[in-house]
Design a protein around this motif. Structure first.
Motif, PDB file in Angstrom:
ATOM      1  N   ILE A 170       0.874  -1.166   0.000  1.00 22.53           N
ATOM      2  CA  ILE A 170       0.000   0.000   0.000  1.00 22.53           C
ATOM      3  C   ILE A 170       0.913   1.217   0.000  1.00 22.53           C
ATOM      4  O   ILE A 170       1.730   1.377   0.907  1.00 22.53           O
ATOM      5  CB  ILE A 170      -0.923   0.030   1.232  1.00 22.53           C
ATOM      6  N   LEU A 171       0.806   2.045  -1.031  1.00 22.76           N
ATOM      7  CA  LEU A 171       1.616   3.252  -1.143  1.00 22.76           C
ATOM      8  C   LEU A 171       0.734   4.458  -0.882  1.00 22.76           C
ATOM      9  O   LEU A 171      -0.342   4.588  -1.485  1.00 22.76           O
ATOM     10  CB  LEU A 171       2.232   3.356  -2.540  1.00 22.76           C
ATOM     11  N   LYS A 226      -5.592   5.320   8.351  1.00 21.81           N
ATOM     12  CA  LYS A 226      -6.007   5.592   6.968  1.00 21.81           C
ATOM     13  C   LYS A 226      -5.435   4.534   6.034  1.00 21.81           C
ATOM     14  O   LYS A 226      -6.117   4.065   5.118  1.00 21.81           O
ATOM     15  CB  LYS A 226      -5.548   6.998   6.557  1.00 21.81           C
ATOM     16  N   VAL A 227      -4.176   4.140   6.270  1.00 19.03           N
ATOM     17  CA  VAL A 227      -3.550   3.084   5.456  1.00 19.03           C
ATOM     18  C   VAL A 227      -4.368   1.799   5.564  1.00 19.03           C
ATOM     19  O   VAL A 227      -4.682   1.163   4.557  1.00 19.03           O
ATOM     20  CB  VAL A 227      -2.092   2.835   5.901  1.00 19.03           C
ATOM     21  N   GLY A 262      -6.376  -0.348   2.674  1.00 22.57           N
ATOM     22  CA  GLY A 262      -6.170  -1.782   2.486  1.00 22.57           C
ATOM     23  C   GLY A 262      -7.475  -2.553   2.601  1.00 22.57           C
ATOM     24  O   GLY A 262      -7.733  -3.473   1.818  1.00 22.57           O
ATOM     25  N   ASP A 263      -8.311  -2.192   3.566  1.00 22.70           N
ATOM     26  CA  ASP A 263      -9.610  -2.849   3.719  1.00 22.70           C
ATOM     27  C   ASP A 263     -10.486  -2.632   2.489  1.00 22.70           C
ATOM     28  O   ASP A 263     -11.176  -3.549   2.040  1.00 22.70           O
ATOM     29  CB  ASP A 263     -10.322  -2.335   4.972  1.00 22.70           C
ATOM     30  N   THR A 264     -10.449  -1.433   1.934  1.00 23.79           N
ATOM     31  CA  THR A 264     -11.203  -1.136   0.714  1.00 23.79           C
ATOM     32  C   THR A 264     -10.719  -2.016  -0.438  1.00 23.79           C
ATOM     33  O   THR A 264     -11.520  -2.589  -1.185  1.00 23.79           O
ATOM     34  CB  THR A 264     -11.072   0.350   0.336  1.00 23.79           C
ATOM     35  N   TYR A 265      -9.405  -2.132  -0.579  1.00 24.13           N
ATOM     36  CA  TYR A 265      -8.831  -2.986  -1.625  1.00 24.13           C
ATOM     37  C   TYR A 265      -9.307  -4.426  -1.441  1.00 24.13           C
ATOM     38  O   TYR A 265      -9.721  -5.075  -2.405  1.00 24.13           O
ATOM     39  CB  TYR A 265      -7.305  -2.897  -1.582  1.00 24.13           C
ATOM     40  N   ARG A 285     -10.107  -7.275   8.429  1.00 23.97           N
ATOM     41  CA  ARG A 285      -9.651  -5.944   8.823  1.00 23.97           C
ATOM     42  C   ARG A 285      -8.150  -5.994   9.079  1.00 23.97           C
ATOM     43  O   ARG A 285      -7.681  -6.807   9.872  1.00 23.97           O
ATOM     44  CB  ARG A 285     -10.365  -5.457  10.085  1.00 23.97           C
ATOM     45  N   LEU A 286      -7.426  -5.149   8.390  1.00 27.42           N
ATOM     46  CA  LEU A 286      -5.971  -5.122   8.541  1.00 27.42           C
ATOM     47  C   LEU A 286      -5.558  -4.599   9.910  1.00 27.42           C
ATOM     48  O   LEU A 286      -6.212  -3.722  10.479  1.00 27.42           O
ATOM     49  CB  LEU A 286      -5.348  -4.229   7.466  1.00 27.42           C
TER      50      LEU A 286
END
Length: 87
Positions: free
Chosen positions: A22-23, A32-33, A37-40, A50-51
């Motif tokens: 994740i960049l 937010k990161v 990641g969860d959206t991806y 959930r990350l």
């Protein structure tokens, strides 16, 4: 633009690990990161995951290419698929 790179490993049903980076723009909050990641993962059909710091860890900061900078400014993040992301 300097971007923070978060190395991410998520177990998937096949027993393999999905590996992606994740960049995000430097100084983006870790919450937010994880949200990005969860959206991806939801877009990949993994809705109930959930990350946390266990799967997603800060790796390094680098200078973004023009293409990456455009994507990050547009979406807030960029996912670099590494392994087992297309199933």
């Amino acid at each position: 633009m300097k971007v923070s790179v978060y190395d991410t490993y998520v177990p998937i049903e096949s027993g393999k690990l999905m590996h992606f980076d994740i960049l995000v723009e430097e100084n983006t909050t870790v919450d937010k990161v994880y949200s990005y990641g969860d959206t991806y993962l939801k877009n990949k059909g993994i809705d109930n995951y959930r990350l946390t710091i266990q799967e997603c860890k800060f790796c390094h900061i680098e200078e973004a290419s023009n293409h990456l900078e455009e994507e990050i400014l547009k979406e807030g993040y960029y996912i670099l698929e590494m392994e087992n992301c297309n199933f």
